[in-house]
Motif scaffolding. Sequence first.
Motif, PDB file in Angstrom:
ATOM      1  N   THR A  35       0.845  -1.195   0.000  1.00 56.11           N
ATOM      2  CA  THR A  35       0.000   0.000   0.000  1.00 56.11           C
ATOM      3  C   THR A  35       0.878   1.243   0.000  1.00 56.11           C
ATOM      4  O   THR A  35       2.073   1.183   0.326  1.00 56.11           O
ATOM      5  CB  THR A  35      -0.909   0.053   1.238  1.00 56.11           C
ATOM      6  N   ALA A  36       0.259   2.380  -0.301  1.00 55.12           N
ATOM      7  CA  ALA A  36       0.972   3.651  -0.272  1.00 55.12           C
ATOM      8  C   ALA A  36       1.443   3.971   1.149  1.00 55.12           C
ATOM      9  O   ALA A  36       2.567   4.439   1.354  1.00 55.12           O
ATOM     10  CB  ALA A  36       0.067   4.763  -0.798  1.00 55.12           C
ATOM     11  N   ARG A  37       0.571   3.705   2.121  1.00 52.88           N
ATOM     12  CA  ARG A  37       0.926   4.003   3.511  1.00 52.88           C
ATOM     13  C   ARG A  37       2.152   3.209   3.948  1.00 52.88           C
ATOM     14  O   ARG A  37       3.089   3.756   4.557  1.00 52.88           O
ATOM     15  CB  ARG A  37      -0.258   3.696   4.426  1.00 52.88           C
ATOM     16  N   GLU A  38       2.156   1.906   3.652  1.00 52.43           N
ATOM     17  CA  GLU A  38       3.319   1.082   3.992  1.00 52.43           C
ATOM     18  C   GLU A  38       4.562   1.563   3.252  1.00 52.43           C
ATOM     19  O   GLU A  38       5.668   1.577   3.810  1.00 52.43           O
ATOM     20  CB  GLU A  38       3.046  -0.378   3.634  1.00 52.43           C
ATOM     21  N   GLY A  39       4.380   1.944   1.978  1.00 47.30           N
ATOM     22  CA  GLY A  39       5.503   2.390   1.172  1.00 47.30           C
ATOM     23  C   GLY A  39       6.170   3.629   1.746  1.00 47.30           C
ATOM     24  O   GLY A  39       7.400   3.693   1.864  1.00 47.30           O
ATOM     25  N   LEU A  40       5.362   4.622   2.134  1.00 47.89           N
ATOM     26  CA  LEU A  40       5.924   5.850   2.696  1.00 47.89           C
ATOM     27  C   LEU A  40       6.625   5.571   4.025  1.00 47.89           C
ATOM     28  O   LEU A  40       7.672   6.156   4.322  1.00 47.89           O
ATOM     29  CB  LEU A  40       4.825   6.891   2.892  1.00 47.89           C
ATOM     30  N   SER A  41       6.059   4.670   4.813  1.00 52.22           N
ATOM     31  CA  SER A  41       6.691   4.311   6.079  1.00 52.22           C
ATOM     32  C   SER A  41       8.060   3.676   5.841  1.00 52.22           C
ATOM     33  O   SER A  41       9.047   4.005   6.517  1.00 52.22           O
ATOM     34  CB  SER A  41       5.789   3.352   6.850  1.00 52.22           C
ATOM     35  N   ALA A  50      16.486   3.133  -4.222  1.00 52.93           N
ATOM     36  CA  ALA A  50      15.557   3.223  -5.357  1.00 52.93           C
ATOM     37  C   ALA A  50      14.200   2.691  -4.918  1.00 52.93           C
ATOM     38  O   ALA A  50      14.105   1.825  -4.049  1.00 52.93           O
ATOM     39  CB  ALA A  50      16.064   2.438  -6.558  1.00 52.93           C
ATOM     40  N   VAL A  51      13.148   3.228  -5.544  1.00 54.70           N
ATOM     41  CA  VAL A  51      11.786   2.774  -5.301  1.00 54.70           C
ATOM     42  C   VAL A  51      11.179   2.366  -6.633  1.00 54.70           C
ATOM     43  O   VAL A  51      11.196   3.159  -7.598  1.00 54.70           O
ATOM     44  CB  VAL A  51      10.917   3.871  -4.657  1.00 54.70           C
ATOM     45  N   LEU A  52      10.675   1.135  -6.706  1.00 61.27           N
ATOM     46  CA  LEU A  52       9.902   0.686  -7.861  1.00 61.27           C
ATOM     47  C   LEU A  52       8.436   0.874  -7.489  1.00 61.27           C
ATOM     48  O   LEU A  52       7.919   0.190  -6.603  1.00 61.27           O
ATOM     49  CB  LEU A  52      10.206  -0.777  -8.190  1.00 61.27           C
ATOM     50  N   LEU A  53       7.771   1.817  -8.146  1.00 67.21           N
ATOM     51  CA  LEU A  53       6.470   2.300  -7.693  1.00 67.21           C
ATOM     52  C   LEU A  53       5.354   1.994  -8.680  1.00 67.21           C
ATOM     53  O   LEU A  53       5.389   2.458  -9.835  1.00 67.21           O
ATOM     54  CB  LEU A  53       6.548   3.815  -7.465  1.00 67.21           C
ATOM     55  N   ASP A  54       4.357   1.246  -8.214  1.00 68.57           N
ATOM     56  CA  ASP A  54       3.136   1.044  -8.991  1.00 68.57           C
ATOM     57  C   ASP A  54       2.232   2.251  -8.787  1.00 68.57           C
ATOM     58  O   ASP A  54       2.223   2.855  -7.712  1.00 68.57           O
ATOM     59  CB  ASP A  54       2.446  -0.239  -8.509  1.00 68.57           C
ATOM     60  N   LEU A  55       1.463   2.616  -9.800  1.00 68.31           N
ATOM     61  CA  LEU A  55       0.561   3.763  -9.668  1.00 68.31           C
ATOM     62  C   LEU A  55      -0.811   3.350  -9.154  1.00 68.31           C
ATOM     63  O   LEU A  55      -1.512   4.163  -8.538  1.00 68.31           O
ATOM     64  CB  LEU A  55       0.411   4.489 -11.016  1.00 68.31           C
ATOM     65  N   GLY A  56      -1.222   2.109  -9.404  1.00 65.97           N
ATOM     66  CA  GLY A  56      -2.564   1.671  -9.042  1.00 65.97           C
ATOM     67  C   GLY A  56      -2.620   1.050  -7.659  1.00 65.97           C
ATOM     68  O   GLY A  56      -2.916  -0.138  -7.507  1.00 65.97           O
ATOM     69  N   PRO A  58      -4.094   0.569  -3.706  1.00 67.37           N
ATOM     70  CA  PRO A  58      -5.469   0.532  -3.205  1.00 67.37           C
ATOM     71  C   PRO A  58      -5.867   1.728  -2.350  1.00 67.37           C
ATOM     72  O   PRO A  58      -7.052   2.076  -2.279  1.00 67.37           O
ATOM     73  CB  PRO A  58      -5.510  -0.761  -2.369  1.00 67.37           C
ATOM     74  N   ASP A  59      -4.899   2.372  -1.681  1.00 70.28           N
ATOM     75  CA  ASP A  59      -5.258   3.432  -0.739  1.00 70.28           C
ATOM     76  C   ASP A  59      -4.870   4.829  -1.193  1.00 70.28           C
ATOM     77  O   ASP A  59      -5.260   5.818  -0.573  1.00 70.28           O
ATOM     78  CB  ASP A  59      -4.616   3.166   0.631  1.00 70.28           C
ATOM     79  N   ARG A  60      -4.137   4.937  -2.302  1.00 71.25           N
ATOM     80  CA  ARG A  60      -3.712   6.259  -2.770  1.00 71.25           C
ATOM     81  C   ARG A  60      -3.148   6.133  -4.169  1.00 71.25           C
ATOM     82  O   ARG A  60      -2.507   5.136  -4.497  1.00 71.25           O
ATOM     83  CB  ARG A  60      -2.651   6.831  -1.821  1.00 71.25           C
ATOM     84  N   ASP A  61      -3.373   7.143  -4.997  1.00 69.79           N
ATOM     85  CA  ASP A  61      -2.819   7.119  -6.347  1.00 69.79           C
ATOM     86  C   ASP A  61      -1.305   7.250  -6.266  1.00 69.79           C
ATOM     87  O   ASP A  61      -0.784   8.128  -5.566  1.00 69.79           O
ATOM     88  CB  ASP A  61      -3.399   8.263  -7.181  1.00 69.79           C
ATOM     89  N   GLY A  62      -0.621   6.383  -7.002  1.00 67.90           N
ATOM     90  CA  GLY A  62       0.840   6.395  -6.980  1.00 67.90           C
ATOM     91  C   GLY A  62       1.455   7.706  -7.427  1.00 67.90           C
ATOM     92  O   GLY A  62       2.563   8.049  -6.993  1.00 67.90           O
ATOM     93  N   LEU A  63       0.757   8.440  -8.295  1.00 69.34           N
ATOM     94  CA  LEU A  63       1.298   9.729  -8.734  1.00 69.34           C
ATOM     95  C   LEU A  63       1.506  10.659  -7.547  1.00 69.34           C
ATOM     96  O   LEU A  63       2.467  11.439  -7.518  1.00 69.34           O
ATOM     97  CB  LEU A  63       0.357  10.388  -9.757  1.00 69.34           C
ATOM     98  N   GLU A  64       0.622  10.604  -6.573  1.00 63.87           N
ATOM     99  CA  GLU A  64       0.758  11.451  -5.391  1.00 63.87           C
ATOM    100  C   GLU A  64       1.997  11.090  -4.593  1.00 63.87           C
ATOM    101  O   GLU A  64       2.580  11.942  -3.913  1.00 63.87           O
ATOM    102  CB  GLU A  64      -0.478  11.326  -4.500  1.00 63.87           C
ATOM    103  N   LEU A  65       2.393   9.821  -4.665  1.00 58.53           N
ATOM    104  CA  LEU A  65       3.536   9.369  -3.872  1.00 58.53           C
ATOM    105  C   LEU A  65       4.867   9.866  -4.414  1.00 58.53           C
ATOM    106  O   LEU A  65       5.834  10.000  -3.653  1.00 58.53           O
ATOM    107  CB  LEU A  65       3.571   7.834  -3.825  1.00 58.53           C
ATOM    108  N   THR A  71      10.385  14.374  -1.570  1.00 61.45           N
ATOM    109  CA  THR A  71      10.585  15.383  -0.525  1.00 61.45           C
ATOM    110  C   THR A  71      11.279  14.815   0.708  1.00 61.45           C
ATOM    111  O   THR A  71      11.899  15.556   1.471  1.00 61.45           O
ATOM    112  CB  THR A  71       9.240  16.007  -0.082  1.00 61.45           C
ATOM    113  N   ARG A  72      11.195  13.477   0.906  1.00 59.11           N
ATOM    114  CA  ARG A  72      11.778  12.898   2.118  1.00 59.11           C
ATOM    115  C   ARG A  72      12.935  11.957   1.837  1.00 59.11           C
ATOM    116  O   ARG A  72      13.464  11.334   2.764  1.00 59.11           O
ATOM    117  CB  ARG A  72      10.708  12.166   2.919  1.00 59.11           C
ATOM    118  N   SER A  73      13.333  11.822   0.576  1.00 60.38           N
ATOM    119  CA  SER A  73      14.368  10.848   0.238  1.00 60.38           C
ATOM    120  C   SER A  73      15.093  11.253  -1.037  1.00 60.38           C
ATOM    121  O   SER A  73      14.553  11.979  -1.876  1.00 60.38           O
ATOM    122  CB  SER A  73      13.718   9.470   0.047  1.00 60.38           C
ATOM    123  N   GLN A  74      16.334  10.773  -1.172  1.00 61.90           N
ATOM    124  CA  GLN A  74      17.108  10.967  -2.405  1.00 61.90           C
ATOM    125  C   GLN A  74      16.967   9.766  -3.338  1.00 61.90           C
ATOM    126  O   GLN A  74      17.674   9.666  -4.330  1.00 61.90           O
ATOM    127  CB  GLN A  74      18.587  11.174  -2.059  1.00 61.90           C
TER     128      GLN A  74
END
Length: 230
Positions: A35-41, A50-56, A58-65, A71-74
Amino acid sequence: MPAQKVLIVEDDAHIRRLLRVALERAGYGVSEAGTAREGLSLVDIAKPDAVLLDLGLPDRDGLELIQLIKTRSQATVIVVSARDDTSEKVAALDLGADDYVSKPFDTEELLARLRTAFRHRLSTQAERVLVRAGNVEIDLDHRRVRRGDDTVHLTPKEYDVLAELAKRPDRVIGHTQLLRTVWGPAHQMHVDYLRIVIRGLRQKLEEDAAAPRLLINEPGVGYRLATGER
């Protein structure tokens, strides 16, 4: 040297397993989130390179992530998504994604893109000022371009566009970003300006301007400078 760390943010457990196996086989340390929440944590806890990020998600659009991660990582962000609409790719790149891979994907190609992203990040951190693509050499320190043994004379706009592509070689740079950087915010919708400059660059740098191998167009999205590094 510790293994580079990759975070997978993907809600499909099968794809997460596929990516984990490929990444661990390639020597990366892997963490994963569904989930997006787990990912940000995990961005804060695992501190991935590196982050491999899906956009779809369940709890938030990946574009927002994308922006939240930046903003919090390089970390390098590579979008891995089934959304292959051009507008989605443009949005992801404009928001700061470093690359975009469409599903279904080839794991070897994805690993190659990841290696390239890491290599170019190290080059940027080392303030690389000399970029080579084919037989073209771009000296960003002295604003000089050579093709083989010959100096290539570019217009100011041609050089500025080429320099922006050379600063992030092998990455697609969006039309809007190039226009905003080179011409200014008032001209970011004038894609024809960019096409004219790219046409001029191809005439001066490509072996065959009609079949470009260095200045590559991603239709509807932007351009990239292909160095051939993988």
